[in-house]
Scaffold this motif. Structure first.
Motif, PDB file in Angstrom:
ATOM      1  N   ARG A 254      -8.138  -8.461  -2.119  1.00 52.16           N
ATOM      2  CA  ARG A 254      -8.615  -7.924  -0.852  1.00 52.16           C
ATOM      3  C   ARG A 254     -10.022  -8.441  -0.562  1.00 52.16           C
ATOM      4  O   ARG A 254     -10.753  -8.882  -1.455  1.00 52.16           O
ATOM      5  CB  ARG A 254      -8.633  -6.390  -0.888  1.00 52.16           C
ATOM      6  N   LYS A 255     -10.394  -8.372   0.705  1.00 50.72           N
ATOM      7  CA  LYS A 255     -11.742  -8.762   1.114  1.00 50.72           C
ATOM      8  C   LYS A 255     -12.775  -7.674   0.786  1.00 50.72           C
ATOM      9  O   LYS A 255     -13.957  -7.952   0.664  1.00 50.72           O
ATOM     10  CB  LYS A 255     -11.777  -9.040   2.620  1.00 50.72           C
ATOM     11  N   GLY A 256     -12.282  -6.459   0.677  1.00 58.54           N
ATOM     12  CA  GLY A 256     -13.168  -5.352   0.346  1.00 58.54           C
ATOM     13  C   GLY A 256     -12.365  -4.232  -0.279  1.00 58.54           C
ATOM     14  O   GLY A 256     -11.305  -3.866   0.242  1.00 58.54           O
ATOM     15  N   TRP A 257     -12.840  -3.676  -1.391  1.00 57.93           N
ATOM     16  CA  TRP A 257     -12.091  -2.638  -2.096  1.00 57.93           C
ATOM     17  C   TRP A 257     -12.699  -1.248  -1.817  1.00 57.93           C
ATOM     18  O   TRP A 257     -13.848  -0.989  -2.170  1.00 57.93           O
ATOM     19  CB  TRP A 257     -12.120  -2.874  -3.603  1.00 57.93           C
ATOM     20  N   PRO A 258     -11.914  -0.363  -1.170  1.00 55.55           N
ATOM     21  CA  PRO A 258     -12.354   1.039  -1.103  1.00 55.55           C
ATOM     22  C   PRO A 258     -12.417   1.600  -2.525  1.00 55.55           C
ATOM     23  O   PRO A 258     -11.465   1.440  -3.293  1.00 55.55           O
ATOM     24  CB  PRO A 258     -11.264   1.730  -0.282  1.00 55.55           C
ATOM     25  N   ALA A 259     -13.512   2.197  -2.880  1.00 54.65           N
ATOM     26  CA  ALA A 259     -13.708   2.610  -4.268  1.00 54.65           C
ATOM     27  C   ALA A 259     -14.466   3.923  -4.332  1.00 54.65           C
ATOM     28  O   ALA A 259     -15.107   4.345  -3.369  1.00 54.65           O
ATOM     29  CB  ALA A 259     -14.490   1.532  -5.037  1.00 54.65           C
TER      30      ALA A 259
END
Length: 753
Positions: A254-259
Motif C-alpha cells: 500500500r501507499k500508506g498503512w493505517p496503523a
C-alpha cells in the motif's frame, strides 16, 4: 547506587552478597541486630535465598530521616545488594505508614538499549526491531504482545491481520476508523472498552496494560509522500518497510498503512489542526496487547528524523510475546509528577466484592472503581441513595499522615482554615491554594492528636506540595502517603445510621455512632476489624465514611452488606455519585475548580474566613479576589431536555459570559440543572442566560441563574440528628455498657464536601 528516602521517616537497611568491603560509603557503626533486619517486610523466594547468602544488614536510614534524604554507595566489585524497607500494617487510628524508597543505579560506563525484565517467565518470542526498520511476526490467539520503547521517545506503528483470513487470501486488518467509531475515542485504553477492530467490526487485539497513555489511532504510518512533500525524496519510511516485511505473507503493498501509532504524540489543537510533539514515553515504557484471534502482526521503529515525532533521533523498539496462560491485570501507569516512577492501576481492598457485582469499572486516579452495578444501574442507585442507603468504594482518595512537632504549623500555613481551632476527633473541609490564589486541591483534615493530622484529598501532588512547603520553612514535620494502608467505603443515605449502628463497636472513650456529630470521627471495630468512621460524605445525605486496611476490606464489606439487607443497602457507582453531588452543589476537581480558580470562584468561599490570625499561602491574592471578584459559581435551571455538559459556553446575547462546569438531569427535581462559572455582572439569581451548542450561536438553550445547592439547600438531611428512640446504650469494645452523650451535630460550623 543512590538510595533516597522520598517521604522521610522510613527506616531502611542494605545487605550485600559479595566480598566484604565491596560496597563503599556505608554508614559506620550502623549494623542492624541479627534477626531484626528480616522482620516486617515482604520477600520472594529468590530474595530469601539471597538473604541466606548475604552479609550483615547495615542501616541506611532510621525513623528520623528527612524527606528526600539520600545516601550514595559505590561498588568496588560485582555484587548483589538487598535493600530492606521494613514496615507493617497500619491501623486506621495509627500513622506509622511505611513509604517507598527510590534506588537509582548509575552504571560505571554509560549504556543504552537495555530492556526491562519480562513481565512473566513464559516468553515465546523476543524480537528486536532496529531503529528505522520493521518486522513481521505471528501470534496465536490469547498470547500477549508487549511493545517496548527501549530508549524512550520512539514511535512504533503496529499492524495486525486475521491470520486465517490472510491464508485464505483475504486481508482483514485493524481499521482505525471502525475502531474509533465503535470505541468513541482516538485511543483505546486498558479496561472493558479496549479493543481494536477490523472492517467487519470483529476485534483483533485488546489493550491490557499501558505505561504511557498518549498514542495515536487516526494517522497513517509515515509514507514516502510525507518525506517528499517535506523535501526529503527517497527517505526511508514505515509504510515501505511494512510492505517489504509483509510481502512473504501475501499482503498487498500500500501507499500508506493505517496503523496504531504507539507512543506517537499527536493531538488536535484549538483550531482543529493535527499537531505533534515529542513522545511522552520514557526508556522501558510499553504497551501490552492480547491477541483475540490468530494474527500476523507487524511492528516498526518509526524512521522519522526530520521532526519531533521520535525526538529527532530514531532508536530501537523491542517486541516480546508471552504465552496465553499468563495472567496480567488490566491497567494504565500513573505518575504523581512528571519525574515520578510509574505505577500501574491497582485494585482496592473491596475489589473482589465489587467485581462480583459488575464489570463496568473505570480507572479513576490509578484505582479501578465501579461506574455502576449490573443489578441496578445509575438511576436505581441514585434513588437508593436518596431514599434508603448506598455504599460506594472511594478508596482512590489520597491519604497523607502529617506528623511531628510542626504539623499544626504546616497546616495552619498551608490552608485558609484556622487549624488551631480543630479539636482532636474533628474534621474540617478546606481548599489548598497556590500563592496566586488558584486551587491545588480540596480535601478534609482529620485531627488525630496534638501533633497528628491526616489530609484526605483527590490529588496525590498535594503531598509533594505540602512536603516542599515544610522544607521551605524549615519545619520539623513528616508528610507520608498512607493511601495504600487506608481504603474506604462511603455509606450514605437516610438509613445509613441505622445500618452502621448494627455494626460499629466503639470503646468507652470514643463517641458512639449516635453521639457522632457532623464532621467528627470515631474509632472502633466492624466485624472485629479496626476501623475509623467519620460523619462525612459527598452526596448531600446523612452519611459516613469507613476507613480500614485493605486486608480487612472483604470482611468489612461482607458485614456491611449483611447488616444493610433490612434497609435495602445498595452498592452505588461513580455515575450515580456524580448525580447526587451536583444536586448537592459539591464541587469536583477539574470540573468546578482548577489552579485557575480561587475558592470564591469555586463556590466554596465559606472556607476562607475573614479573621484568620495567621498568614497562609495565597492569602494576599485570595483577599484581592474577595474584594474584586470577576467570576462566581452559580446554579442553573435549564429549560427543556437537551443534554448539557461540562465546558458548554454560556451567553447573554452574542457575548460569552461563562461556562458550564457540571450538569445533570436531576431525577428528584425533574429538570436539568447545572453548576456554572459566570461573570459577576450576570450571576444574580433570576438572570436569564443561554447555553450555546454547535458553534455556541446557532443553537441556544435557555437557562436561569438560581442559588445552589439545588437540592436541600439548608443541609437538613446531612445534618439530621438521631431521633430520641434511636439512642441506645453504648456497647464498648470490652462489652461493658457506658453512658450516652447527647451532642448536637448542628453545632458544627463546617460544610459538606
Amino acid at each position: 547506587m543512590t538510595v533516597r528516602n522520598l517521604e522521610g521517616g522510613q527506616p531502611a537497611w542494605v545487605r550485600i552478597v559479595g566480598e566484604a568491603g565491596a560496597l563503599r560509603g556505608l554508614p559506620q557503626g550502623g549494623t542492624v541486630p541479627a534477626g531484626a533486619s528480616d522482620a516486617a517486610f515482604e520477600t520472594s523466594p529468590a530474595t530469601e535465598e539471597l538473604l541466606r547468602q548475604a552479609g550483615p544488614a547495615v542501616q541506611l536510614f532510621d525513623g528520623e530521616a528527612a524527606a528526600g534524604a539520600g545516601i550514595t554507595l559505590e561498588a568496588a566489585g560485582e555484587l548483589v545488594c538487598v535493600v530492606g524497607v521494613p514496615g507493617g500494617i497500619m491501623a486506621p487510628d495509627r500513622q506509622d505508614t511505611p513509604t517507598d524508597l527510590l534506588v537509582e543505579v548509575l552504571p560505571a560506563v554509560e549504556r543504552s538499549g537495555e530492556l526491562p525484565p519480562p513481565l512473566a517467565p513464559d516468553v515465546v518470542l523476543e524480537l528486536r526491531i532496529a531503529a528505522a526498520s520493521a518486522s513481521a511476526y505471528e501470534v496465536k490467539a490469547g498470547q500477549y504482545i508487549q511493545i517496548i520503547d527501549v530508549d524512550g521517545r520512539q514511535c512504533s506503528d503496529f499492524l495486525a491481520f486475521d491470520a486465517a483470513e490472510l491464508r485464505a487470501g483475504r486481508e482483514y486488518d485493524i481499521d482505525p476508523t471502525t475502531t474509533r467509531t465503535l470505541m468513541g475515542s482516538s485511543f483505546s485504553g486498558p479496561g472493558l472498552h479496549s479493543k481494536y477492530f477490523d472492517t467487519r467490526m470483529r476485534p483483533l487485539v485488546e489493550v491490557v496494560q499501558d505505561t504511557v497513555g498518549r498514542h495515536d489511532t487516526f494517522l497513517l504510518a509515515c509514507t514516502a509522500k510525507y518525506y517528499e512533500d517535506m523535501g526529503y525524496p527517497g527517505h526511508s519510511n514505515c509504510t515501505e518497510n511494512f510492505n517489504r516485511t509483509l510481502a512473504p505473507f501475501g499482503v498487498t503493498a500500500r501507499k500508506g498503512w493505517p496503523a496504531i501509532n504507539f507512543f506517537y504524540n499527536t493531538f488536535v489543537d484549538a483550531h482543529d489542526r493535527i499537531s505533534m510533539d515529542e513522545p511522552w514515553s520514557r526508556p522501558g515504557d510499553y504497551v501490552l496487547l492480547r491477541a483475540l484471534t490468530d494474527l500476523v502482526c507487524a511492528s516498526s521503529s518509526c524512521t522519522d528524523d526530520i521532526d519531533p515525532a521520535n525526538g529527532w533521533s530514531p532508536t530501537d523498539i523491542h517486541v516480546r510475546v508471552y504465552d496465553a496462560a499468563c495472567q496480567f491485570p488490566n491497567g494504565s501507569a500513573h505518575r504523581m509528577t512528571p519525574d515520578a516512577e510509574p505505577r500501574m492501576s491497582r485494585q482496592t481492598g473491596f475489589h473482589s466484592r465489587t467485581s462480583a457485582l459488575t464489570r463496568k469499572f473505570e480507572d479513576y486516579r490509578g484505582f479501578w472503581l465501579a461506574s455502576c452495578y449490573s443489578g441496578s444501574g445509575p438511576i436505581e442507585e441514585y434513588w437508593a441513595c436518596r431514599e434508603r442507603a448506598v455504599v460506594t468504594d472511594l478508596s482512590a482518595l489520597r491519604k497523607f499522615e502529617i506528623t511531628g512537632p510542626d504539623a499544626e504549623d504546616l497546616l495552619q500555613l498551608a490552608v485558609p482554615r484556622n487549624v488551631k481551632k480543630l479539636a482532636v476527633g474533628q474534621v474540617v473541609y478546606t481548599p489548598l491554594c497556590y500563592d496566586h490564589g488558584g486551587m491545588i486541591d480540596d480535601g478534609t483534615i482529620f485531627r488525630l492528636g496534638t501533633h497528628n493530622f491526616r489530609w484526605i484529598c483527590g490529588d496525590e501532588f498535594s503531598g509533594v506540595w505540602l512536603r516542599e512547603l515544610a522544607a521551605k520553612h524549615g519545619m520539623k514535620v513528616f508528610v507520608r502517603n498512607s493511601s495504600d494502608q487506608l481504603h474506604n467505603l462511603s455509606v450514605q443515605g437516610p438509613r445509613s445510621r441505622a445500618i452502621l449502628k448494627r455494626l460499629l463497636v466503639t470503646p468507652p472513650h470514643q463517641p458512639t455512632l449516635n453521639e457522632l456529630k457532623w464532621f467528627r470521627f470515631t474509632i472502633g471495630r466492624i466485624a472485629d476489624r479496626p476501623v475509623l468512621v467519620s460523619r462525612t460524605g459527598y452526596t448531600g445525605e446523612l452519611g459516613y465514611e469507613i476507613f480500614c486496611h485493605p486486608n480487612d476490606g472483604e470482611t468489612v464489606w461482607d458485614a456491611l452488606m449483611e447488616a444493610g439487607v433490612p434497609d435495602g443497602l445498595t452498592p452505588m457507582g461513580l455515575l450515580a455519585l456524580d448525580m447526587v453531588r451536583i444536586e448537592a452543589g459539591l464541587v469536583f476537581a477539574g470540573y468546578d475548580f482548577s489552579d485557575e480558580t480561587d475558592p470564591f470562584e469555586a463556590g466554596i468561599g465559606f472556607t476562607v474566613p475573614n479573621d484568620k490570625p495567621d498568614p497562609y499561602v495565597g492569602a494576599a491574592a485570595i483577599e484581592r479576589r474577595r474584594q474584586s471578584p470577576h467570576r462566581r459559581l452559580v446554579g442553573l435551571e435549564v429549560a427543556g431536555n437537551e443534554p448539557i455538559g461540562h465546558g458548554d459556553c454560556i451567553h447573554v446575547g452574542r457575548a460569552q459570559v461563562g461556562v458550564v462546569t457540571s450538569a445533570v438531569r436531576s431525577p428528584i427535581l425533574g429538570k436539568t440543572i447545572a453548576l456554572a462559572r459566570l461573570d459577576v455582572s450576570v450571576a444574580e439569581p433570576g438572570t436569564p442566560v443561554e447555553i450555546g451548542k454547535l458553534d455556541g450561536h446557532q443553537k441556544r438553550i435557555p437557562a436561569m441563574v438560581v442559588a445552589f445547592p439545588h437540592f436541600d439547600p439548608r443541609k437538613t438531611r446531612v445534618r439530621a440528628d438521631p431521633p430520641v428512640d434511636e439512642a441506645p446504650e453504648r456497647i464498648a469494645a470490652s462489652g461493658q455498657a457506658g453512658s450516652v452523650v447527647a451532642d448536637d451535630p448542628r453545632g458544627s460550623v463546617n460544610r459538606s464536601r
